[in-house]
Enzyme design. Structure first.
Site, PDB file in Angstrom:
ATOM      1  N   SER A  95       0.831  -1.207   0.000  1.00 55.20           N
ATOM      2  CA  SER A  95       0.000   0.000   0.000  1.00 55.20           C
ATOM      3  C   SER A  95       0.863   1.253   0.000  1.00 55.20           C
ATOM      4  N   THR A 136     -11.291  10.000  -1.529  1.00 53.26           N
ATOM      5  CA  THR A 136     -12.496   9.512  -0.853  1.00 53.26           C
ATOM      6  C   THR A 136     -13.011  10.493   0.196  1.00 53.26           C
ATOM      7  N   THR A 168      -4.536   6.673   3.066  1.00 50.07           N
ATOM      8  CA  THR A 168      -3.281   5.980   3.386  1.00 50.07           C
ATOM      9  C   THR A 168      -2.138   6.991   3.453  1.00 50.07           C
ATOM     10  N   GLY A 344      -6.715 -24.099  15.267  1.00 49.55           N
ATOM     11  CA  GLY A 344      -6.714 -23.044  16.289  1.00 49.55           C
ATOM     12  C   GLY A 344      -5.477 -22.164  16.195  1.00 49.55           C
ATOM     13  N   GLU A 367      -9.636   1.131  -3.575  1.00 40.15           N
ATOM     14  CA  GLU A 367      -9.364   1.138  -5.030  1.00 40.15           C
ATOM     15  C   GLU A 367     -10.526   0.538  -5.816  1.00 40.15           C
TER      16      GLU A 367
HETATM   17  P1  TGC Z   1     -17.214   7.849 -15.504  1.00 37.06           P
HETATM   18  O1  TGC Z   1     -18.261   8.610 -16.279  1.00 37.06           O
HETATM   19  O2  TGC Z   1     -17.140   6.390 -15.658  1.00 37.06           O
HETATM   20  O3  TGC Z   1     -15.783   8.441 -15.852  1.00 37.06           O
HETATM   21  C1  TGC Z   1     -15.479   9.815 -15.826  1.00 37.06           C
HETATM   22  C2  TGC Z   1     -14.295  10.021 -16.773  1.00 37.06           C
HETATM   23  O4  TGC Z   1     -13.187   9.230 -16.326  1.00 37.06           O
HETATM   24  C3  TGC Z   1     -12.818   8.242 -17.305  1.00 37.06           C
HETATM   25  N1  TGC Z   1     -12.523   6.995 -16.557  1.00 37.06           N
HETATM   26  C4  TGC Z   1     -11.284   6.495 -16.379  1.00 37.06           C
HETATM   27  N2  TGC Z   1     -10.095   6.906 -16.814  1.00 37.06           N
HETATM   28  C5  TGC Z   1      -9.008   6.172 -16.443  1.00 37.06           C
HETATM   29  N3  TGC Z   1      -9.098   5.084 -15.659  1.00 37.06           N
HETATM   30  C6  TGC Z   1     -10.276   4.655 -15.188  1.00 37.06           C
HETATM   31  N4  TGC Z   1     -10.337   3.579 -14.388  1.00 37.06           N
HETATM   32  C7  TGC Z   1     -11.449   5.361 -15.549  1.00 37.06           C
HETATM   33  N5  TGC Z   1     -12.767   5.204 -15.264  1.00 37.06           N
HETATM   34  C8  TGC Z   1     -13.407   6.208 -15.896  1.00 37.06           C
HETATM   35  C9  TGC Z   1     -14.027   8.104 -18.198  1.00 37.06           C
HETATM   36  O5  TGC Z   1     -13.661   7.661 -19.493  1.00 37.06           O
HETATM   37  C10 TGC Z   1     -14.570   9.516 -18.194  1.00 37.06           C
HETATM   38  O6  TGC Z   1     -13.770  10.295 -19.066  1.00 37.06           O
HETATM   39  P2  TGC Z   1     -14.428  11.517 -19.917  1.00 37.06           P
HETATM   40  O7  TGC Z   1     -13.349  11.925 -20.864  1.00 37.06           O
HETATM   41  O8  TGC Z   1     -15.636  10.929 -20.583  1.00 37.06           O
HETATM   42  O9  TGC Z   1     -14.765  12.568 -18.910  1.00 37.06           O
HETATM   43  O10 TGC Z   1     -17.383   8.247 -13.995  1.00 37.06           O
HETATM   44  P3  TGC Z   1     -18.462   7.791 -12.946  1.00 37.06           P
HETATM   45  O11 TGC Z   1     -18.728   8.970 -12.080  1.00 37.06           O
HETATM   46  O12 TGC Z   1     -19.615   7.107 -13.623  1.00 37.06           O
HETATM   47  O13 TGC Z   1     -17.646   6.756 -12.036  1.00 37.06           O
HETATM   48  C11 TGC Z   1     -17.359   5.483 -12.439  1.00 37.06           C
HETATM   49  C12 TGC Z   1     -16.797   4.635 -11.276  1.00 37.06           C
HETATM   50  C13 TGC Z   1     -17.883   4.249 -10.295  1.00 37.06           C
HETATM   51  C14 TGC Z   1     -16.222   3.389 -11.932  1.00 37.06           C
HETATM   52  C15 TGC Z   1     -15.689   5.409 -10.533  1.00 37.06           C
HETATM   53  O14 TGC Z   1     -16.228   6.488  -9.842  1.00 37.06           O
HETATM   54  C16 TGC Z   1     -14.922   4.540  -9.565  1.00 37.06           C
HETATM   55  O15 TGC Z   1     -13.949   3.905  -9.963  1.00 37.06           O
HETATM   56  N6  TGC Z   1     -15.309   4.496  -8.248  1.00 37.06           N
HETATM   57  C17 TGC Z   1     -14.522   3.827  -7.233  1.00 37.06           C
HETATM   58  C18 TGC Z   1     -13.690   4.849  -6.506  1.00 37.06           C
HETATM   59  C19 TGC Z   1     -12.379   4.303  -6.013  1.00 37.06           C
HETATM   60  O16 TGC Z   1     -11.880   3.306  -6.480  1.00 37.06           O
HETATM   61  N7  TGC Z   1     -11.766   5.027  -5.109  1.00 37.06           N
HETATM   62  C20 TGC Z   1     -10.445   4.700  -4.662  1.00 37.06           C
HETATM   63  C21 TGC Z   1      -9.856   5.813  -3.842  1.00 37.06           C
HETATM   64  S1  TGC Z   1      -8.109   5.730  -3.673  1.00 37.06           S
HETATM   65  C22 TGC Z   1      -7.824   4.379  -2.740  1.00 37.06           C
HETATM   66  O17 TGC Z   1      -8.644   3.626  -2.396  1.00 37.06           O
HETATM   67  C23 TGC Z   1      -6.412   4.182  -2.396  1.00 37.06           C
HETATM   68  S2  TGC Z   1      -6.071   2.797  -1.460  1.00 37.06           S
HETATM   69  C24 TGC Z   1      -4.421   2.831  -1.715  1.00 37.06           C
HETATM   70  C25 TGC Z   1      -3.635   1.871  -0.988  1.00 37.06           C
HETATM   71  O18 TGC Z   1      -3.464   1.998   0.236  1.00 37.06           O
HETATM   72  O19 TGC Z   1      -3.098   0.965  -1.671  1.00 37.06           O
HETATM   73  P1  FAD Z   2     -19.249   3.072  -0.054  1.00 36.85           P
HETATM   74  O1  FAD Z   2     -18.952   3.712  -1.355  1.00 36.85           O
HETATM   75  O2  FAD Z   2     -20.153   3.795   0.880  1.00 36.85           O
HETATM   76  O3  FAD Z   2     -19.834   1.624  -0.319  1.00 36.85           O
HETATM   77  C1  FAD Z   2     -20.489   0.865   0.701  1.00 36.85           C
HETATM   78  C2  FAD Z   2     -21.017  -0.440   0.067  1.00 36.85           C
HETATM   79  O4  FAD Z   2     -22.005  -0.114  -0.919  1.00 36.85           O
HETATM   80  C3  FAD Z   2     -19.924  -1.239  -0.661  1.00 36.85           C
HETATM   81  O5  FAD Z   2     -20.137  -2.609  -0.453  1.00 36.85           O
HETATM   82  C4  FAD Z   2     -20.156  -0.894  -2.124  1.00 36.85           C
HETATM   83  O6  FAD Z   2     -19.701  -1.895  -3.021  1.00 36.85           O
HETATM   84  C5  FAD Z   2     -21.685  -0.766  -2.142  1.00 36.85           C
HETATM   85  N1  FAD Z   2     -22.142   0.048  -3.256  1.00 36.85           N
HETATM   86  C6  FAD Z   2     -21.838   1.332  -3.530  1.00 36.85           C
HETATM   87  N2  FAD Z   2     -22.447   1.734  -4.666  1.00 36.85           N
HETATM   88  C7  FAD Z   2     -23.147   0.686  -5.119  1.00 36.85           C
HETATM   89  C8  FAD Z   2     -23.992   0.457  -6.266  1.00 36.85           C
HETATM   90  N3  FAD Z   2     -24.215   1.412  -7.176  1.00 36.85           N
HETATM   91  N4  FAD Z   2     -24.556  -0.747  -6.396  1.00 36.85           N
HETATM   92  C9  FAD Z   2     -24.344  -1.741  -5.506  1.00 36.85           C
HETATM   93  N5  FAD Z   2     -23.552  -1.588  -4.415  1.00 36.85           N
HETATM   94  C10 FAD Z   2     -22.972  -0.401  -4.223  1.00 36.85           C
HETATM   95  N6  FAD Z   2      -9.233   6.508  -0.427  1.00 36.85           N
HETATM   96  C11 FAD Z   2      -8.428   7.485  -0.921  1.00 36.85           C
HETATM   97  O7  FAD Z   2      -8.896   8.416  -1.578  1.00 36.85           O
HETATM   98  N7  FAD Z   2      -7.093   7.463  -0.673  1.00 36.85           N
HETATM   99  C12 FAD Z   2      -6.496   6.473   0.041  1.00 36.85           C
HETATM  100  O8  FAD Z   2      -5.270   6.478   0.221  1.00 36.85           O
HETATM  101  C13 FAD Z   2      -7.320   5.443   0.583  1.00 36.85           C
HETATM  102  N8  FAD Z   2      -6.788   4.475   1.376  1.00 36.85           N
HETATM  103  C14 FAD Z   2      -7.612   3.587   2.006  1.00 36.85           C
HETATM  104  C15 FAD Z   2      -7.080   2.708   2.954  1.00 36.85           C
HETATM  105  C16 FAD Z   2      -7.920   1.836   3.640  1.00 36.85           C
HETATM  106  C17 FAD Z   2      -7.351   0.941   4.696  1.00 36.85           C
HETATM  107  C18 FAD Z   2      -9.305   1.811   3.358  1.00 36.85           C
HETATM  108  C19 FAD Z   2     -10.222   0.869   4.071  1.00 36.85           C
HETATM  109  C20 FAD Z   2      -9.829   2.666   2.421  1.00 36.85           C
HETATM  110  C21 FAD Z   2      -8.993   3.582   1.738  1.00 36.85           C
HETATM  111  N9  FAD Z   2      -9.514   4.519   0.841  1.00 36.85           N
HETATM  112  C22 FAD Z   2      -8.713   5.500   0.314  1.00 36.85           C
HETATM  113  C23 FAD Z   2     -10.950   4.610   0.643  1.00 36.85           C
HETATM  114  C24 FAD Z   2     -11.519   3.528  -0.290  1.00 36.85           C
HETATM  115  O9  FAD Z   2     -11.180   3.787  -1.604  1.00 36.85           O
HETATM  116  C25 FAD Z   2     -13.032   3.493  -0.080  1.00 36.85           C
HETATM  117  O10 FAD Z   2     -13.259   2.906   1.196  1.00 36.85           O
HETATM  118  C26 FAD Z   2     -13.759   2.723  -1.153  1.00 36.85           C
HETATM  119  O11 FAD Z   2     -13.654   3.393  -2.400  1.00 36.85           O
HETATM  120  C27 FAD Z   2     -15.237   2.519  -0.812  1.00 36.85           C
HETATM  121  O12 FAD Z   2     -15.832   3.692  -0.383  1.00 36.85           O
HETATM  122  P2  FAD Z   2     -16.677   3.702   1.003  1.00 36.85           P
HETATM  123  O13 FAD Z   2     -15.825   3.087   2.033  1.00 36.85           O
HETATM  124  O14 FAD Z   2     -17.158   5.065   1.231  1.00 36.85           O
HETATM  125  O15 FAD Z   2     -17.883   2.714   0.721  1.00 36.85           O
END
Ligand code: TGC
Ligand code: FAD
Length: 387
Positions: A95, A136, A168, A344, A367
């Site tokens: 991470s 987030t 993170t 266990g 992610e």
């Molecule tokens: P959507 O309309 O699909 O897309 C908006 C624009 O973005 C483009 N796009 C992407 N580009 C590059 N890579 C991707 N994976 C892309 N997905 C979409 C898309 O083509 C569009 O471009 P344009 O030119 O048309 O404007 O957007 P949406 O609002 O419908 O969202 C789609 C969705 C749900 C898939 C997206 O919001 C999503 O991936 N949600 C999950 C959020 C998430 O993963 N958050 C992570 C936060 S960071 C984290 O967790 C770090 S943990 C790190 C660690 O400790 O390892």
């Molecule tokens: P929510 O989005 O509230 O989702 C809750 C539940 O609802 C999930 O089961 C989801 O799958 C479900 N759900 C949501 N939408 C739908 C739908 N349309 N249909 C059906 N089910 C749905 N974020 C950062 O930006 N930077 C970081 O560095 C980072 N590090 C992280 C480290 C840790 C240890 C953790 C736990 C999280 C981290 N995150 C970070 C945040 C992480 O990316 C979010 O927790 C994740 O994207 C989910 O968002 P949420 O927790 O708000 O859950």
């Protein structure tokens, strides 16, 4: 005939280049000799082993795919193998490297100005500056487009208000890449530690990723100069593009966690005598071990092919979703099953599966949750948006 290796059943090693093999072996040695002696205790103490950062930097793993700026400039298979080896140690280590490399250095390199690159990339490659990625928010991370954090132009500066959750490295970071809504769509801002109005607080009492720092970020009229905005990222595709890089690495990392569990449980099953024979000599245990081998092998081939596509510039984000979903689910299932096979004793710090299992509960959520990745693939194949 030579017997096959349980965690490299299809001899993926032989399809790696010499450089790729060398990178993997070097990081594997670091994990075995330096990280694993510290990790279980760090997990227990709820502490990120910061003392490993200079060594990670010396190995050249930080921002390793970037060219120039003191970065190693190696390919994406090497990056994947690095993630795999680090997560064989602990998801917290991987991470740290994912965030630093894919979520902060990559966007500065890809979307940043020359000045931003010169200022941050060499320091971050050397581990002398740590980054975090703030996307987030507390009201629903799956839909980052609904973010409330906003930036308003005031004279030559931007003024940022809002908060981020689950970040993170948040309290460790010298620089936070924060995504905020502006009149011109979502933009990324570099906010330095100590900026007035910027506060980071650790999230305590986690049962998962205990050897990693997770924080909340608060912005109360934080003022940054215009040159702190990343000039080339406009709209949600900016942060989503970073996620594609990090998710790719996670798909490899999960293989490392699963392999650690399989190796440990295999040794145990061969020597654990119950009903007068090793449990490994029963049909049900062999089926469970064989299933682990099948699933790890499938995941390896998936990530290897994905990496080759990425190096050829042909990787599609939905393919990354499939690999992240498949491989993390695989690793979580294997960790849980390995925990059970250890009986266990498997609930103690002596064995790695329960630690990996708890970590992977975060990895399957961050992610993009499993559901998010399923819906990305569903949207890709149907052409219909179910979000
Ligand atoms: P959507 O309309 O699909 O897309 C908006 C624009 O973005 C483009 N796009 C992407 N580009 C590059 N890579 C991707 N994976 C892309 N997905 C979409 C898309 O083509 C569009 O471009 P344009 O030119 O048309 O404007 O957007 P949406 O609002 O419908 O969202 C789609 C969705 C749900 C898939 C997206 O919001 C999503 O991936 N949600 C999950 C959020 C998430 O993963 N958050 C992570 C936060 S960071 C984290 O967790 C770090 S943990 C790190 C660690 O400790 O390892
Ligand atoms: P929510 O989005 O509230 O989702 C809750 C539940 O609802 C999930 O089961 C989801 O799958 C479900 N759900 C949501 N939408 C739908 C739908 N349309 N249909 C059906 N089910 C749905 N974020 C950062 O930006 N930077 C970081 O560095 C980072 N590090 C992280 C480290 C840790 C240890 C953790 C736990 C999280 C981290 N995150 C970070 C945040 C992480 O990316 C979010 O927790 C994740 O994207 C989910 O968002 P949420 O927790 O708000 O859950």
């Amino acid at each position: 005939m030579e017997s096959l290796n349980a965690t490299d059943f299809f001899d993926v090693q032989s399809s790696l280049t010499e450089e790729e093999r060398m990178v993997q072996q070097t990081v594997a040695r670091f994990v075995d000799e330096k990280a694993l002696p510290l990790i279980p205790r760090a997990f227990e103490e709820h502490r990120f082993p910061l003392e490993l950062v200079p060594e990670l930097a010396a190995l050249g793993v930080l921002g390793c795919t970037l060219q120039g700026y003191d970065c190693a400039g190696i390919n994406n298979i090497c990056y994947g193998l690095i993630c795999q080896e680090l997560e064989r140690g602990d998801s917290g280590l991987r991470s740290f490297v994912s965030v630093q490399s894919s979520l902060v250095m990559w966007p500065i390199y890809t979307y940043g100005s020359d000045e931003q690159k010169q200022r941050w990339l060499p320091l971050m490659a050397k581990g002398q500056a740590i980054g975090c990625f703030g996307l987030t928010e507390s009201h629903g991370g799956s839909d980052p487009g609904a973010m409330n954090t906003h930036a308003k132009k005031q004279g030559g500066d931007w003024v940022i208000n809002g908060s981020k959750m689950w970040i993170t490295n948040g309290t460790l970071a010298d620089v936070a890449l924060v995504w905020a809504r502006t009149e011109d769509g979502v933009r990324g801002f570099l906010i330095e530690k100590g900026a007035p109005g910027f506060e980071a607080r650790d999230i305590k009492h986690k049962f998962s990723l205990r050897a990693s720092v997770t924080s909340e970020l608060y912005f109360d009229n934080v003022r940054v100069p215009a040159q702190n905005m990343l000039p080339k990222a406009k709209g949600l595709k900016g942060p989503l593009g970073c996620l594609t890089q990090a998710r790719y690495g996670i798909s490899w990392g999960a293989i490392g966690a699963a392999s650690a569990c399989l190796n440990e449980v295999l040794e145990f099953a061969k020597t654990r005598i119950v009903f007068e024979r090793p449990i490994a000599q029963t049909q049900t245990v062999q089926r469970r071990l064989a299933t682990m081998v099948r699933r790890i092998t499938t995941a390896q081939l998936l990530s290897l092919h994905l990496g080759r596509l990425k190096d050829e510039g042909r990787m599609h984000p939905a393919q990354v979703s499939l690999a992240k979903w498949n491989n993390v689910r695989m690793a979580l299932d294997i960790a849980r099953d390995a925990r059970d096979l250890l009986g266990g004793g498997g609930i103690t710090i002596e064995y790695c599966p329960i630690r990996h299992m708890l970590n992977l509960e975060s990895v399957i959520t961050y992610e993009g949750t499993e559901t998010v990745h399923e819906l990305v693939i569903g949207r890709e194949v149907t052409g219909l948006n179910a979000f």
